[in-house]
Design a protein around this motif. Structure first.
Motif, PDB file in Angstrom:
ATOM      1  N   PHE A   6       0.822  -1.200   0.000  1.00 13.64           N
ATOM      2  CA  PHE A   6       0.000   0.000   0.000  1.00 13.64           C
ATOM      3  C   PHE A   6       0.861   1.256   0.000  1.00 13.64           C
ATOM      4  CE2 PHE A   6      -1.914   3.362   2.610  1.00 13.64           C
ATOM      5  CZ  PHE A   6      -2.977   3.701   1.793  1.00 13.64           C
ATOM      6  N   ILE A   7       1.885   1.271   0.851  1.00 16.30           N
ATOM      7  CA  ILE A   7       2.771   2.441   0.945  1.00 16.30           C
ATOM      8  C   ILE A   7       3.486   2.669  -0.377  1.00 16.30           C
ATOM      9  CG2 ILE A   7       4.837   3.337   2.091  1.00 16.30           C
ATOM     10  CD1 ILE A   7       3.873   1.806   4.625  1.00 16.30           C
ATOM     11  N   ARG A   8       3.932   1.592  -0.988  1.00 15.80           N
ATOM     12  CA  ARG A   8       4.626   1.710  -2.275  1.00 15.80           C
ATOM     13  C   ARG A   8       3.694   2.259  -3.355  1.00 15.80           C
ATOM     14  NH1 ARG A   8       6.620  -2.891  -6.179  1.00 15.80           N
ATOM     15  NH2 ARG A   8       7.993  -1.651  -7.483  1.00 15.80           N
ATOM     16  N   SER A   9       2.439   1.818  -3.369  1.00 13.73           N
ATOM     17  CA  SER A   9       1.499   2.326  -4.377  1.00 13.73           C
ATOM     18  C   SER A   9       1.180   3.800  -4.138  1.00 13.73           C
ATOM     19  CB  SER A   9       0.220   1.492  -4.392  1.00 13.73           C
ATOM     20  OG  SER A   9      -0.508   1.667  -3.204  1.00 13.73           O
ATOM     21  N   GLU A  10       1.101   4.205  -2.861  1.00 12.92           N
ATOM     22  CA  GLU A  10       0.865   5.621  -2.555  1.00 12.92           C
ATOM     23  C   GLU A  10       2.046   6.479  -3.011  1.00 12.92           C
ATOM     24  OE1 GLU A  10      -1.626   7.605  -1.087  1.00 12.92           O
ATOM     25  OE2 GLU A  10      -2.843   5.854  -1.561  1.00 12.92           O
ATOM     26  N   ILE A  11       3.260   5.985  -2.801  1.00  9.10           N
ATOM     27  CA  ILE A  11       4.446   6.718  -3.264  1.00  9.10           C
ATOM     28  C   ILE A  11       4.422   6.818  -4.783  1.00  9.10           C
ATOM     29  CG2 ILE A  11       6.964   6.596  -3.475  1.00  9.10           C
ATOM     30  CD1 ILE A  11       7.000   5.414  -0.655  1.00  9.10           C
ATOM     31  N   GLY A  12       4.045   5.729  -5.448  1.00 10.36           N
ATOM     32  CA  GLY A  12       3.959   5.723  -6.911  1.00 10.36           C
ATOM     33  C   GLY A  12       2.973   6.742  -7.438  1.00 10.36           C
ATOM     34  N   LYS A  13       1.876   6.959  -6.720  1.00 12.43           N
ATOM     35  CA  LYS A  13       0.885   7.949  -7.144  1.00 12.43           C
ATOM     36  C   LYS A  13       1.399   9.375  -6.967  1.00 12.43           C
ATOM     37  CE  LYS A  13      -3.047   5.121  -5.773  1.00 12.43           C
ATOM     38  NZ  LYS A  13      -4.117   4.978  -4.772  1.00 12.43           N
ATOM     39  N   ARG A  14       2.218   9.584  -5.940  1.00 12.68           N
ATOM     40  CA  ARG A  14       2.648  10.937  -5.602  1.00 12.68           C
ATOM     41  C   ARG A  14       3.929  11.378  -6.309  1.00 12.68           C
ATOM     42  NH1 ARG A  14       1.131  12.013   0.531  1.00 12.68           N
ATOM     43  NH2 ARG A  14      -0.796  10.829   0.631  1.00 12.68           N
ATOM     44  N   ILE A  15       4.800  10.429  -6.621  1.00 16.37           N
ATOM     45  CA  ILE A  15       6.074  10.752  -7.267  1.00 16.37           C
ATOM     46  C   ILE A  15       6.059  10.158  -8.668  1.00 16.37           C
ATOM     47  CG2 ILE A  15       8.586  10.518  -7.169  1.00 16.37           C
ATOM     48  CD1 ILE A  15       8.352  10.123  -4.183  1.00 16.37           C
ATOM     49  N   ARG A  16       6.375  10.958  -9.645  1.00 12.58           N
ATOM     50  CA  ARG A  16       6.360  10.485 -11.027  1.00 12.58           C
ATOM     51  C   ARG A  16       7.673   9.785 -11.371  1.00 12.58           C
ATOM     52  NH1 ARG A  16       2.187  12.579 -14.167  1.00 12.58           N
ATOM     53  NH2 ARG A  16       1.109  14.312 -13.192  1.00 12.58           N
ATOM     54  N   LEU A  17       7.614   8.466 -11.351  1.00 13.03           N
ATOM     55  CA  LEU A  17       8.755   7.644 -11.740  1.00 13.03           C
ATOM     56  C   LEU A  17       8.245   6.533 -12.641  1.00 13.03           C
ATOM     57  CD1 LEU A  17      10.502   7.172  -8.268  1.00 13.03           C
ATOM     58  CD2 LEU A  17      11.308   8.594 -10.130  1.00 13.03           C
ATOM     59  N   ARG A  18       9.117   6.011 -13.493  1.00  6.46           N
ATOM     60  CA  ARG A  18       8.709   4.886 -14.330  1.00  6.46           C
ATOM     61  C   ARG A  18       8.354   3.677 -13.485  1.00  6.46           C
ATOM     62  NH1 ARG A  18      13.124   5.091 -19.001  1.00  6.46           N
ATOM     63  NH2 ARG A  18      12.311   6.925 -20.048  1.00  6.46           N
ATOM     64  N   LYS A  19       9.224   3.419 -12.525  1.00  9.07           N
ATOM     65  CA  LYS A  19       8.998   2.282 -11.638  1.00  9.07           C
ATOM     66  C   LYS A  19       9.242   2.740 -10.208  1.00  9.07           C
ATOM     67  CE  LYS A  19      10.147  -2.456 -10.807  1.00  9.07           C
ATOM     68  NZ  LYS A  19      11.250  -3.292 -10.486  1.00  9.07           N
ATOM     69  N   THR A  20       8.287   2.439  -9.345  1.00 13.07           N
ATOM     70  CA  THR A  20       8.432   2.800  -7.936  1.00 13.07           C
ATOM     71  C   THR A  20       9.413   1.836  -7.278  1.00 13.07           C
ATOM     72  OG1 THR A  20       6.119   3.493  -7.952  1.00 13.07           O
ATOM     73  CG2 THR A  20       7.162   3.244  -5.818  1.00 13.07           C
ATOM     74  N   PRO A  21      10.364   2.353  -6.502  1.00 12.61           N
ATOM     75  CA  PRO A  21      11.362   1.477  -5.879  1.00 12.61           C
ATOM     76  C   PRO A  21      10.738   0.479  -4.902  1.00 12.61           C
ATOM     77  CG  PRO A  21      12.000   3.786  -5.683  1.00 12.61           C
ATOM     78  CD  PRO A  21      10.613   3.762  -6.213  1.00 12.61           C
ATOM     79  N   GLU A  22      11.346  -0.695  -4.811  1.00 13.98           N
ATOM     80  CA  GLU A  22      10.987  -1.662  -3.770  1.00 13.98           C
ATOM     81  C   GLU A  22      11.449  -1.064  -2.449  1.00 13.98           C
ATOM     82  OE1 GLU A  22       9.531  -4.741  -3.806  1.00 13.98           O
ATOM     83  OE2 GLU A  22       9.124  -4.520  -5.945  1.00 13.98           O
ATOM     84  N   ILE A  23      10.609  -1.154  -1.424  1.00 18.64           N
ATOM     85  CA  ILE A  23      10.973  -0.525  -0.161  1.00 18.64           C
ATOM     86  C   ILE A  23      11.199  -1.565   0.936  1.00 18.64           C
ATOM     87  CG2 ILE A  23       9.850   1.660  -0.671  1.00 18.64           C
ATOM     88  CD1 ILE A  23       7.495   0.813   0.989  1.00 18.64           C
ATOM     89  N   THR A  24      12.146  -1.250   1.800  1.00 22.12           N
ATOM     90  CA  THR A  24      12.394  -2.036   3.004  1.00 22.12           C
ATOM     91  C   THR A  24      12.512  -1.066   4.174  1.00 22.12           C
ATOM     92  OG1 THR A  24      14.781  -2.000   2.611  1.00 22.12           O
ATOM     93  CG2 THR A  24      13.588  -3.938   1.844  1.00 22.12           C
ATOM     94  N   PHE A  25      12.002  -1.483   5.310  1.00 18.94           N
ATOM     95  CA  PHE A  25      12.053  -0.660   6.510  1.00 18.94           C
ATOM     96  C   PHE A  25      13.110  -1.213   7.453  1.00 18.94           C
ATOM     97  CE2 PHE A  25       7.755   0.051   4.961  1.00 18.94           C
ATOM     98  CZ  PHE A  25       7.650   1.428   5.067  1.00 18.94           C
TER      99      PHE A  25
END
Length: 114
Positions: free
Chosen positions: A73-92
């Motif tokens: 969910f967090i990754r999809s929200e970042i993808g909506k807000r930041i214009r990138l071809r591919k949203t980075p895989e995230i680790t906490f």
């Protein structure tokens, strides 16, 4: 050039993550979280998000578990807000620098008392 872009993306992600974690993530396990740093690889494929959590060890573990469950969910929200071809895989990961700094400060304070 790539390092500069990675740093800009990391700063933008840090800003957006603060908003996402406070307003969008409704998991009760996620406590008071502060995003301390974001590191993005040069190819913008992976991002490591460093967090600090207010509370004891159980609350920290629960928060990390809740964030890992909400990763998609967090990754999809970042993808909506930041214009990138591919949203980075995230680790906490926990930011150990704060605990390390507090430990050093305690040691110095004890030395000054002696």
């Amino acid at each position: 050039m790539t390092e500069l872009r990675a740093n800009r993306v990391a700063e933008q992600m840090k800003k957006e993550l603060g908003d996402i974690l406070t307003r969008k993530v409704k998991d009760p396990r996620v406590g008071f979280v502060t995003v301390t740093d974001v590191e993005v690889t040069g190819d913008l494929q992976q991002a490591t998000i460093y967090i600090s959590v207010l509370g004891d060890e159980k609350q920290k573990k629960d928060t990390l578990l809740g964030l890992s469950q909400a990763k998609g969910f967090i990754r999809s929200e970042i993808g909506k807000r930041i214009r990138l071809r591919k949203t980075p895989e995230i680790t906490f990961e926990f930011d150990e620098a704060l605990d390390y700094g507090n430990r050093i400060e305690t040691i110095l304070r004890d030395l000054n008392k002696q």
